[in-house]
Design a protein around this motif. Structure first.
Motif, mmCIF file in Angstrom:
data_model
loop_
_atom_site.group_PDB
_atom_site.id
_atom_site.type_symbol
_atom_site.label_atom_id
_atom_site.label_comp_id
_atom_site.label_asym_id
_atom_site.label_seq_id
_atom_site.Cartn_x
_atom_site.Cartn_y
_atom_site.Cartn_z
ATOM 1 N N ALA A 1 68.701 -41.452 25.588
ATOM 2 C CA ALA A 1 68.016 -41.522 24.297
ATOM 3 C C ALA A 1 68.858 -40.822 23.247
ATOM 4 O O ALA A 1 69.612 -39.889 23.550
ATOM 5 C CB ALA A 1 66.638 -40.862 24.380
ATOM 6 N N LEU A 2 68.717 -41.291 22.004
ATOM 7 C CA LEU A 2 69.374 -40.673 20.854
ATOM 8 C C LEU A 2 68.326 -40.468 19.782
ATOM 9 O O LEU A 2 67.388 -41.258 19.672
ATOM 10 C CB LEU A 2 70.478 -41.576 20.298
ATOM 11 C CG LEU A 2 71.600 -41.983 21.243
ATOM 12 C CD1 LEU A 2 72.523 -42.984 20.565
ATOM 13 C CD2 LEU A 2 72.384 -40.766 21.712
ATOM 14 N N ARG A 3 68.507 -39.418 18.984
ATOM 15 C CA ARG A 3 67.628 -39.194 17.831
ATOM 16 C C ARG A 3 68.451 -38.676 16.673
ATOM 17 O O ARG A 3 69.337 -37.840 16.846
ATOM 18 C CB ARG A 3 66.550 -38.141 18.148
ATOM 19 C CG ARG A 3 65.442 -38.690 19.020
ATOM 20 C CD ARG A 3 64.273 -37.749 19.156
ATOM 21 N NE ARG A 3 63.699 -37.371 17.879
ATOM 22 C CZ ARG A 3 62.858 -36.354 17.722
ATOM 23 N NH1 ARG A 3 62.499 -35.614 18.747
ATOM 24 N NH2 ARG A 3 62.378 -36.059 16.552
ATOM 25 N N TRP A 4 68.151 -39.185 15.471
ATOM 26 C CA TRP A 4 68.718 -38.646 14.240
ATOM 27 C C TRP A 4 67.731 -37.624 13.715
ATOM 28 O O TRP A 4 66.547 -37.951 13.520
ATOM 29 C CB TRP A 4 68.914 -39.753 13.207
ATOM 30 C CG TRP A 4 70.073 -40.650 13.496
ATOM 31 C CD1 TRP A 4 70.031 -41.933 13.929
ATOM 32 C CD2 TRP A 4 71.460 -40.325 13.346
ATOM 33 N NE1 TRP A 4 71.303 -42.429 14.064
ATOM 34 C CE2 TRP A 4 72.199 -41.465 13.702
ATOM 35 C CE3 TRP A 4 72.146 -39.174 12.944
ATOM 36 C CZ2 TRP A 4 73.592 -41.511 13.681
ATOM 37 C CZ3 TRP A 4 73.534 -39.206 12.915
ATOM 38 C CH2 TRP A 4 74.245 -40.362 13.276
ATOM 39 N N LEU A 5 68.181 -36.391 13.510
ATOM 40 C CA LEU A 5 67.304 -35.308 13.088
ATOM 41 C C LEU A 5 67.655 -34.806 11.697
ATOM 42 O O LEU A 5 68.820 -34.490 11.428
ATOM 43 C CB LEU A 5 67.408 -34.138 14.079
ATOM 44 C CG LEU A 5 67.094 -34.465 15.543
ATOM 45 C CD1 LEU A 5 67.453 -33.276 16.424
ATOM 46 C CD2 LEU A 5 65.631 -34.853 15.710
ATOM 47 N N LEU A 6 66.653 -34.724 10.835
ATOM 48 C CA LEU A 6 66.825 -34.033 9.562
ATOM 49 C C LEU A 6 66.912 -32.545 9.862
ATOM 50 O O LEU A 6 66.459 -32.087 10.930
ATOM 51 C CB LEU A 6 65.648 -34.332 8.641
ATOM 52 C CG LEU A 6 65.588 -35.768 8.115
ATOM 53 C CD1 LEU A 6 64.227 -36.042 7.480
ATOM 54 C CD2 LEU A 6 66.706 -36.018 7.119
#
Length: 142
Positions: free
Chosen positions: A103-108
Motif C-alpha cells: 500500500a502507498l499513501r500520500w500524506l499532508l
C-alpha cells in the motif's frame, strides 16, 4: 578489514509531490510487514546513493524521480546497515507498490502521524515533514 567501510547503506526517499509526502507500507520481510516507511533500498557496490535511490524508486514504485538534498544524519537498521534519507521530487509516473510494499499513501504534513512508521524512519520523517511544511504553498495546518 572491518570498520565503517564494511557497512551497507540503505537509502530512503522522502518523496514530495503537491505538498504531500509518500509513505509505503512494507509487505516483506515478515518482521517489517505492516510498518510504514520511506521507500528505497540498498546501495549496490560502485553505485552512488543518489543513483541507488533513482533505481530503487523505478523498481519499487515505477516512477522517475529527481534526488534533491540529503536529510542530515543516518540511522542504524540492523548490524552493519544504516539508513540515509534524501528529499526527492517526483518527475513522472504514478507510484504503484511493485516490490516489497502492499500500500502507498500520500500524506499532508498534518497527516504524518496517521500511519505507523518503522522506528528507524521516524527521525527522517519528522525532518522531511518539517521541510515539506516550509515549502511555499504547502498546507501545514490541520
Amino acid at each position: 578489514m572491518t570498520g565503517v567501510t564494511d557497512r551497507v547503506v540503505v537509502v530512503g526517499a522522502a518523496v514530495f509531490h503537491e505538498g504531500r509526502l509518500l509513505a509505503a507500507r512494507r509487505s516483506a520481510p515478515p518482521e517489517l510487514a505492516g510498518g510504514w516507511e520511506l521507500p528505497g533500498g540498498k546501495v549496490e557496490p560502485g553505485e552512488s546513493p543518489e543513483r541507488a535511490l533513482v533505481r530503487e524508486l523505478r523498481e519499487e514504485l515505477g516512477v522517475e524521480a529527481d534526488v534533491r538534498e540529503r536529510i542530515p544524519g543516518e540511522w542504524p537498521l540492523k548490524p552493519g546497515y544504516v539508513l540515509q534519507v534524501w528529499t526527492v521530487r517526483l518527475l513522472s509516473g504514478t507510484p504503484r507498490p511493485l516490490q516489497d510494499h502492499d500500500a502507498l499513501r500520500w500524506l499532508l504534513p498534518h497527516e504524518a502521524d496517521t500511519v505507523d512508521w518503522l522506528v528507524q524512519d521516524r527521525p527522517a520523517v519528522a525532518e522531511a515533514i518539517r521541510r515539506l511544511s516550509a515549502l511555499p504553498g504547502t498546507a501545514a495546518q490541520a
